[in-house]
Design an enzyme around this catalytic site. Structure first.
Site, mmCIF file in Angstrom:
data_model
loop_
_atom_site.group_PDB
_atom_site.id
_atom_site.type_symbol
_atom_site.label_atom_id
_atom_site.label_comp_id
_atom_site.label_asym_id
_atom_site.label_seq_id
_atom_site.Cartn_x
_atom_site.Cartn_y
_atom_site.Cartn_z
ATOM 1 N N ASP A 1 9.216 2.600 1.884
ATOM 2 C CA ASP A 1 8.048 3.370 2.293
ATOM 3 C C ASP A 1 7.865 3.140 3.790
ATOM 4 O O ASP A 1 7.353 2.113 4.216
ATOM 5 C CB ASP A 1 6.821 2.902 1.493
ATOM 6 C CG ASP A 1 5.527 3.579 1.935
ATOM 7 O OD1 ASP A 1 5.528 4.257 2.982
ATOM 8 O OD2 ASP A 1 4.521 3.424 1.225
ATOM 9 N N LYS B 1 2.516 10.029 8.187
ATOM 10 C CA LYS B 1 1.706 9.748 9.376
ATOM 11 C C LYS B 1 2.254 10.404 10.660
ATOM 12 O O LYS B 1 2.024 11.578 10.871
ATOM 13 C CB LYS B 1 1.525 8.242 9.540
ATOM 14 C CG LYS B 1 0.746 7.638 8.367
ATOM 15 C CD LYS B 1 -0.001 6.369 8.677
ATOM 16 C CE LYS B 1 -1.090 6.113 7.676
ATOM 17 N NZ LYS B 1 -0.668 5.504 6.409
ATOM 18 N N PHE C 1 0.856 -1.187 0.000
ATOM 19 C CA PHE C 1 0.000 0.000 0.000
ATOM 20 C C PHE C 1 0.887 1.230 0.000
ATOM 21 O O PHE C 1 1.652 1.454 0.936
ATOM 22 C CB PHE C 1 -0.927 0.038 1.225
ATOM 23 C CG PHE C 1 -1.800 1.263 1.236
ATOM 24 C CD1 PHE C 1 -2.978 1.311 0.504
ATOM 25 C CD2 PHE C 1 -1.422 2.397 1.945
ATOM 26 C CE1 PHE C 1 -3.765 2.452 0.482
ATOM 27 C CE2 PHE C 1 -2.205 3.544 1.927
ATOM 28 C CZ PHE C 1 -3.381 3.572 1.197
HETATM 29 C C1 LIG Z 1 -0.818 5.720 4.967
HETATM 30 C C2 LIG Z 1 0.208 5.196 4.048
HETATM 31 C C3 LIG Z 1 0.460 5.783 2.786
HETATM 32 C C4 LIG Z 1 -0.377 6.914 2.251
HETATM 33 O O1 LIG Z 1 -0.322 8.059 3.021
HETATM 34 P P1 LIG Z 1 -1.402 9.216 2.768
HETATM 35 O O2 LIG Z 1 -0.973 10.298 3.702
HETATM 36 O O3 LIG Z 1 -2.745 8.652 3.099
HETATM 37 O O4 LIG Z 1 -1.308 9.605 1.338
HETATM 38 C C5 LIG Z 1 1.474 5.256 2.025
HETATM 39 N N1 LIG Z 1 2.216 4.220 2.455
HETATM 40 C C6 LIG Z 1 2.012 3.645 3.654
HETATM 41 C C7 LIG Z 1 2.896 2.519 4.069
HETATM 42 C C8 LIG Z 1 0.995 4.092 4.475
HETATM 43 O O5 LIG Z 1 0.767 3.497 5.657
#
Ligand SMILES: *Cc1c(COP(=O)(O)O)cnc(C)c1O
Length: 397
Positions: free
Chosen positions: A222, A251, A137
């Site tokens: 990520d 986050k 994701f």
């Molecule tokens: C939440 C998340 C995203 C996306 O972040 P947004 O601020 O919602 O665009 C991307 N990668 C990971 C691993 C996430 O947990």
């Protein structure tokens, strides 16, 4: 004008995106959130792991207020003080020389992919493909939905953005086979959060690092969910002892405000003027908050507490799992999941909400726990007590 939160508020004009409980939240303090009827909830979601210091932490509030009295926005065409300080701090903590600020995780990840494509175009004869993983994701822009491996999204919003090559998890030979002359980078989450808190093993991460080095492509991590103290280290990659080329964080870095960042080794930073940017990127209001949050979270005693409380929470969840006949407890630090033995996560989440506890079920048979990083033992005990009651209520219904 006085705002009166006592009267009912209608949510009718808010665009539908997903089912949400019929509650409107009006106030938060630490581990607790209050709805417009004055009822309180113990919050183990914390805005999706963003409120690293809990709701309306004095640290976040002070940073916001102080910066608001100084300057709120100077625009992307100028440097500002908190932007420079936070970039320097993140650079020191990560060992990655340069920092790009953004407003969402998806935007930070797009920045990472753009930088990798730029690097590929200059340093690897036009290579632009990014190897990504099943169940990944990476966010909700068109390109990041194309990079993500959520089964639900497979045929959504076609056509996909090209240039992403997907491989299965945990098979290093699949990764090796997917890397060719057209590959610029491999991109992954060290723990796949939305997939249900599924970690890559430390040895696998080390293998991926040596493979990408051997084949001369970049490694993008990520860490939007795992970074900034969530796993008990500033960055999750520290557990595996590896050094990625590009890392994204989001986050928790803003303690609740929209702030994200893409960190990269100086040698790969090849953007030329005008190729990347954004109106709000690096604004002093958000970066001042980020500076305060990172200052607090990066203290060694703070991180040690995250590890201790994470171990404690994992222990308590394991006890619950054993007595309920559930499966494994996964994750690290204060990013944990409990695998159930049937798809009853939505029922438990609902029963918990009725009992004043907010938890999340990223998959039908997985519960996820992402409390504030400064959660107390007492709050963990309270959470476990309500969780037990909720599981009992679902089991007997
Ligand atoms: C939440 C998340 C995203 C996306 O972040 P947004 O601020 O919602 O665009 C991307 N990668 C990971 C691993 C996430 O947990």
């Amino acid at each position: 004008m006085m705002h009166n939160y006592a009267g009912a508020v209608s949510s009718g004009a808010v665009m539908f995106l997903a089912p949400r409980p019929e509650k409107v939240f009006v106030r938060g303090e630490g581990a607790w959130l209050y709805d417009d009827s004055g009822r309180r909830y113990l919050d183990f979601v914390q805005g999706w792991a963003v409120n690293s210091l809990g709701h309306s932490s004095p640290i976040v509030r002070d940073a916001l207020l102080t910066q608001a009295t100084r300057v709120i926005n100077v625009g992307p065409g100028y440097f500002n003080e908190p932007m420079c300080r936070l970039a320097e701090k993140l650079s020191c903590l990560s060992g990655l020389g340069r920092v790009f600020f953004a407003n969402s995780g998806a935007e930070a990840n797009e920045g990472a992919v753009k930088l990798a494509r730029k690097w590929g175009s200059v340093r690897r004869s036009g290579a632009y493909e990014i190897v990504v993983f099943d169940h990944a994701f990476h966010g909700r822009t068109l390109a990041m939905m194309s990079a993500s491996g959520k089964p639900h999204w497979k045929d959504l919003f076609e056509p996909k953005v090209p240039g992403f090559v997907r491989v299965v998890r945990d098979d290093i030979s699949a990764v090796r086979n997917a890397i060719g002359p057209g590959t610029a980078a491999v991109m992954l989450e060290p723990i796949q959060g939305e997939a249900g808190v599924v970690p890559f093993s430390e040895s696998y991460l080390r293998e991926i690092r040596s493979l990408t080095e051997e084949l001369g492509v970049l490694l993008i991590l990520d860490e939007i969910q795992t970074g900034i103290g969530r796993t008990g280290r500033m960055f999750c990659f520290e557990h595996a002892g590896i050094h990625p080329d590009i890392v994204t964080v989001g986050k928790g870095i803003g303690g609740g405000v929209p702030l994200t960042a893409m960190l990269a080794r100086e040698e790969v930073c090849l953007f030329e003027a005008g190729e990347q940017g954004g109106t709000f990127n690096g604004n002093p209001l958000m970066t001042a908050v980020g500076l305060a949050v990172v200052g607090e979270v990066s203290r060694p005693e703070f991180l040690a507490r995250v590890r201790e409380n994470g171990d404690y929470l994992a222990g308590q969840l394991s006890a619950v799992s054993i007595e309920s006949g559930f499966r494994e407890v996964r994750g690290m630090g204060l990013l944990l999941a409990l695998e159930l033995n049937q798809p009853i996560a939505p029922n438990i989440v609902e029963a918990a909400l009725d009992r004043g506890l907010l938890i999340n079920g990223p998959r039908p048979s997985v519960l996820r726990f992402m409390p504030a990083l400064n959660v107390t033992r007492e709050e963990i005990d309270q959470m476990i007590a309500i969780l037990r009651e909720s599981i009992r209520a679902v089991g007997s219904s």
